[in-house]
Design an enzyme around this catalytic site. Structure first.
Site, PDB file in Angstrom:
ATOM      1  CB  SER A  60     -15.452  -2.927  10.652  1.00  0.00           C
ATOM      2  OG  SER A  60     -15.329  -1.901   9.222  1.00  0.00           O
ATOM      3  CG  HIS A  61     -11.823  -0.538   8.125  1.00  0.00           C
ATOM      4  ND1 HIS A  61     -12.871  -1.068   8.120  1.00  0.00           N
ATOM      5  CD2 HIS A  61     -11.106  -1.336   7.478  1.00  0.00           C
ATOM      6  CE1 HIS A  61     -12.955  -1.784   6.598  1.00  0.00           C
ATOM      7  NE2 HIS A  61     -11.512  -2.109   6.306  1.00  0.00           N
ATOM      8  NE  ARG A  65      -9.596  -3.608  11.143  1.00  0.00           N
ATOM      9  CZ  ARG A  65     -10.258  -4.695   9.574  1.00  0.00           C
ATOM     10  NH1 ARG A  65      -8.984  -5.274   9.552  1.00  0.00           N
ATOM     11  NH2 ARG A  65     -10.794  -4.710   8.961  1.00  0.00           N
ATOM     12  CG  PHE A 134      -5.062  -3.738   9.551  1.00  0.00           C
ATOM     13  CD1 PHE A 134      -5.837  -5.155   9.244  1.00  0.00           C
ATOM     14  CD2 PHE A 134      -5.137  -3.829  11.297  1.00  0.00           C
ATOM     15  CE1 PHE A 134      -6.506  -6.131  10.254  1.00  0.00           C
ATOM     16  CE2 PHE A 134      -5.276  -5.379  11.505  1.00  0.00           C
ATOM     17  CZ  PHE A 134      -6.136  -6.302  11.575  1.00  0.00           C
ATOM     18  CG  LEU A 137      -9.495  -0.501  -0.501  1.00  0.00           C
ATOM     19  CD1 LEU A 137      -9.800  -0.546  -1.723  1.00  0.00           C
ATOM     20  CD2 LEU A 137      -8.486  -0.188   0.295  1.00  0.00           C
ATOM     21  CG  ASP A 191     -13.974   0.440   0.964  1.00  0.00           C
ATOM     22  OD1 ASP A 191     -13.990  -0.293   0.512  1.00  0.00           O
ATOM     23  OD2 ASP A 191     -14.266   1.290   2.071  1.00  0.00           O
ATOM     24  N   GLY A 200     -13.619  -8.223   9.266  1.00  0.00           N
ATOM     25  CA  GLY A 200     -13.802  -6.932  10.826  1.00  0.00           C
ATOM     26  C   GLY A 200     -14.943  -6.764  11.363  1.00  0.00           C
ATOM     27  CD  GLU A 201     -18.939  -3.742   9.832  1.00  0.00           C
ATOM     28  OE1 GLU A 201     -19.891  -4.735  10.576  1.00  0.00           O
ATOM     29  OE2 GLU A 201     -19.002  -2.633   9.183  1.00  0.00           O
ATOM     30  CE  LYS A 243     -25.199 -11.054 -12.076  1.00  0.00           C
ATOM     31  NZ  LYS A 243     -26.420 -10.279 -12.051  1.00  0.00           N
TER      32      LYS A 243
END
Length: 352
Positions: A60-61, A65, A134, A137, A191, A200-201, A243
């Site tokens: 997803s990253h 992207r 984008f 992390l 992360d 992205g998923e 939460k």
């Protein structure tokens, strides 16, 4: 990368997939971005980020992207050549002005100084300002954790998440990451988005024609949906109900107004609809464990190792990061990329 090179690396893989080496992933990303008009320093930094994500099977990253990056280059939203500028608010509080460029180069500019400041003063913070973020992390904080620091990172994501009990976008996906150093081996790093799934998923499931698990999203009318297109037109939901919603609001505050940057709603108002990354900021905090405690650092880190070992003793337990590290070990043999995405990216790299 030539088409013949792709053919060589894609041999003996399942239909519909192409196998690329990590060097080929990097080259494809860099060349696509440079071809779109992005300056080489930014293109190289993004290519490193994308290659790391693909190596860890964080698709997803990864290469996916590039579509958004290129869209933001060609639309003129993101600065193509402006280089980030590092300054100090205090000795231990650092700032990087990304100057409306993409985040990876700004992060590479600021994190080494963050590491140095945390080692010097025991604790340090780094704010990345005015960037288009984008990337994942975990990759942003991994250098600080590998340097022996405990580290946190927060950024405001795309405004597409409803607060718990609501049905309209108000919050970003608002990911957060934490890392803990280990004496040997890979550090403990988690992360995750504060939404039930990263946007992205959802995009990848839409592209694959897959459905979403229940509880991830609502459609435009506020009804629960498992259709990715309906979810993208409606709102994602926070994980863990109230939460996750509270944690998302925390990220909005500390990666937005605390550091003097945009909230996700403000970033949405500044968007041009090109499908690329949102404008905003990112906050890092790093602590040197050596400055705390009366016992030796080695004994305190050993307590962390004992905690991890006790968790692994329980059948079915997998610590955060272990899936990524296993994927990283496999990726020396290359990574699999959907053939349709590969063809799309090859076309994307041609002059508009």
């Amino acid at each position: 990368m030539s088409d013949s090179a792709a053919s060589a690396t894609s041999a003996a893989v399942e239909p519909g997939m192409v196998r690329l080496s990590l060097a080929e992933v990097h080259a494809l990303a860099r060349d696509t971005l440079v071809g779109a008009g992005l300056g080489v320093p930014h293109a190289e930094a993004i290519a490193r980020s994308i290659a790391r994500a693909e190596a860890d099977e964080c698709h997803s990253h990864g290469l996916y992207r590039l579509i958004g990056y290129v869209a933001s280059v060609r639309s003129g939203k993101a600065e193509r050549t402006a280089l980030p500028v590092l300054t100090r608010a205090t000795s231990a509080v650092l700032r990087v002005d990304a100057r409306r460029g993409f985040a990876p180069l700004a992060i590479e500019t600021g994190v080494p100084a963050l590491i140095e400041a945390a080692r010097t003063y025991g604790i340090a913070a780094l704010a990345i300002h005015d960037c288009y973020h984008f990337s994942a992390l975990w990759a942003d904080i991994e250098p600080a954790v590998e340097a022996g620091l405990a580290a946190w990172c927060f950024t405001v994501g795309q405004c597409c998440v409803a607060p718990a009990g609501g049905a309209r976008p108000l919050l970003g996906t608002n990911p957060m990451a934490f890392g803990w150093p280990v004496p040997q081996g890979q550090p403990f790093i988690f992360d995750f988005a504060t939404s039930a799934a990263a946007r992205g998923e959802i995009e990848l499931k839409r592209r694959a024609g897959a459905t979403l698990p229940p509880g991830w999203a609502v459609g435009p009318e506020g009804a629960p949906t498992t259709d990715p297109a309906s979810a993208l037109a409606g709102a994602l939901l926070p994980f863990g109900g109230h939460k996750g919603s509270a944690l998302s609001m925390m990220v909005e505050l500390i990666a937005g107004p605390l550091i003097g940057d945009l909230t996700s709603r403000q970033a949405l108002a500044a968007e041009n609809g090109d499908g690329g990354p949102p404008l905003g900021g990112e906050l890092f905090v790093a602590i040197d464990p050596a400055v705390f405690g009366t016992e030796s650092l080695a004994s305190r880190l050993a307590e962390g190792e004992a905690l991890f070992a006790a968790a692994r003793e329980q059948p079915g337990v997998r610590l955060p990061g272990e899936r990524r590290y296993a994927a990283r070990a496999r990726s020396g043999n290359g990574v699999l990329v959907p053939a349709t995405l590969y063809a799309e990216l090859k076309a994307l790299g041609r002059p508009a």
